[in-house]
Design an enzyme around this catalytic site. Structure first.
Site, short mmCIF file in Angstrom:
data_model
loop_
_atom_site.label_atom_id
_atom_site.label_comp_id
_atom_site.label_asym_id
_atom_site.label_seq_id
_atom_site.Cartn_x
_atom_site.Cartn_y
_atom_site.Cartn_z
N CYS A 116 0.85 -1.20 0.00
CA CYS A 116 0.00 0.00 0.00
C CYS A 116 0.88 1.25 0.00
O CYS A 116 0.61 2.20 -0.72
CB CYS A 116 -0.94 0.00 1.20
SG CYS A 116 -1.90 1.51 1.32
N CYS A 212 -5.69 -2.98 7.16
CA CYS A 212 -6.66 -1.88 7.16
C CYS A 212 -8.01 -2.26 6.57
O CYS A 212 -9.04 -1.88 7.12
CB CYS A 212 -6.08 -0.66 6.46
SG CYS A 212 -5.45 -1.01 4.81
#
Ligand SMILES: Nc1ncnc2c1ncn2[C@@H]1O[C@H](COP(=O)(O)OP(=O)(O)OP(=O)(O)O)[C@@H](O)[C@H]1O
Length: 389
Positions: A116, A212
């Site tokens: 990410c 997340c």
């Protein structure tokens, strides 16, 4: 007259990025915030994949994104700075999530946070900041950037218990020269106090944990939506079948939780741990004792390495390494092979070194770079490889 911000702060609606923005604002830096949406859930569907356009995850009602966005807006209001919004959920799906699923399907344990950072936060977010006229981006990561000559170094955070350099090891000179980490020199407890003193609405907000896009949800239930469970045998390394597993993907090396192995006849009443996965045969290998010999390896081989300064310090060198987040520095010797992959030997045997996770190398406080772990010399892994060959 409005001028372009010099720095765009990635505002996640958490306390860290709120204080990162606060600090820059108080230094007189012209800033604006940007909230990214990286994950879209479609509650109208019961399977993955959007009806058209951007892929969407199957809705599970567990998404915090709306709350986070509201908090980011509230903080920017309190600080008196503009805030922008960007939807990178399509980019995230392609650049992070598809890889995450492919890695699990191959029996490895990926690290989506590393990806990410490389694929989203320090790529699309940086591009979006530049398009808004900014020269820099800032985030609430705990890490430091130092310039020595014309080199930008990535250093561990002063608050070692919060250090996030492990997740940032794929950054290069171009990203570091355009990035600020305003919290790198601070202790987390002081960050919270600053948020409180400034009356920021996120001052008491709980830190996010885990992956997340999974958040507080049940990992197995989440993964099962994308990788259908295939039950199989649980065996000891010497081949005794002691139970059944719900799907090898759901487990990682060294894991104890979720095995549901009760008393097994002929074995002591000691806890069981995952010591190997055979994805081809759909077998989960387990053994008793956290320190099982089957879990240990002294050497590993990686995929091609990324070097923050552009190249390795030497073709062969000594340094320290982490093979997972939250681990002590382990001394090792690294050999850089002609194809850029690494052969690493540790001074002492390592527990549960896991293919798919990142090997991150350090010279003291300086993060040198790292690579994805491809294989280890753990005895069971060697045996399974030999059998497959
Ligand atoms: N959705 C988002 N939009 C904009 N920036 C983000 C977003 N998510 C993360 N970031 C940026 O990346 C940094 C590190 O992200 P991470 O998910 O590790 O957050 P964190 O340590 O929980 O920090 P925070 O308390 O700011 O949420 C954040 O501090 C923030 O600057």
């Amino acid at each position: 007259m409005s001028t372009a911000p010099r720095t765009i702060v990635g505002m996640s609606g958490g306390v860290d990025s709120s204080v990162a923005a606060l600090r820059l604002r108080d230094e007189g830096e012209p800033i604006a915030g940007l909230f990214m949406q990286n994950w879209a859930e479609d509650d109208a569907q019961d399977s993955a994949g959007g009806a058209s356009g951007t892929p969407k995850a199957a809705g599970t009602g567990g998404c915090r994104a709306e709350d986070d966005r509201r908090d980011a807006v509230a903080v920017s209001g309190r600080l008196g700075i503009p805030i922008h919004f960007r939807d990178f959920s399509g980019e995230y799906w392609k650049g992070v999530f598809e890889h995450f699923l492919a890695e699990y399907a191959a029996g490895r344990t990926p690290n989506p946070d590393v990806l990410c950072n490389r694929e989203i936060k320090f790529k699309y977010f940086l591009d979006a900041a530049r398009a808004l006229g900014a020269q820099f981006i800032a985030t609430g990561h705990y890490a430091r950037i130092e310039s020595r000559g014309n080199r930008h170094l990535l250093l561990r955070a002063v608050d070692r218990s919060k250090d996030q350099s492990y997740f940032l090891h794929q950054l290069g000179q171009a990203q570091l020269s355009a990035t600020k980490f305003p919290l790198g020199g601070l202790l987390k407890r002081d960050v919270r106090k600053m948020a409180l003193d400034a009356g920021l609405p996120t001052a008491a907000k709980k830190d996010s944990t885990g992956i997340c896009f999974i958040g507080e949800r049940d990992f197995r239930e989440f993964l099962g939506r994308y990788l259908p469970a295939r039950e199989g045998e649980m065996r000891t390394p010497d081949g005794r079948v002691i139970g059944r597993h719900p799907g090898v993907f759901y487990f990682t090396l060294g894991q104890r939780e979720g095995l549901n192995i009760g008393g097994v006849r002929g074995f002591e009443a000691a806890p069981w741990y995952v010591v190997g996965k055979d994805v081809t045969e759909n077998v989960l290998y387990v053994d008793q004792g956290a320190d099982s010999v089957w879990l240990h390896s002294q050497a590993l081989w990686s995929e091609a390495a990324h070097w923050i300064s552009g190249g390795p310090p030497a073709a062969r060198f000594e340094c320290t390494a982490q093979t997972r987040y939250r681990q002590s520095d382990e001394a090792c010797e690294v050999e850089v092979r002609d194809d850029g992959t690494l052969s690493v030997r540790f001074a002492r045997a390592q527990r549960a070194v896991t293919p798919g996770q990142s090997l991150v190398l350090y010279d003291g406080e300086v993060c040198l770079g790292g690579a994805v772990i491809a294989a280890t010399d753990a005895p069971l892994e060697k045996r399974l490889k030999a059998r497959a060959a």
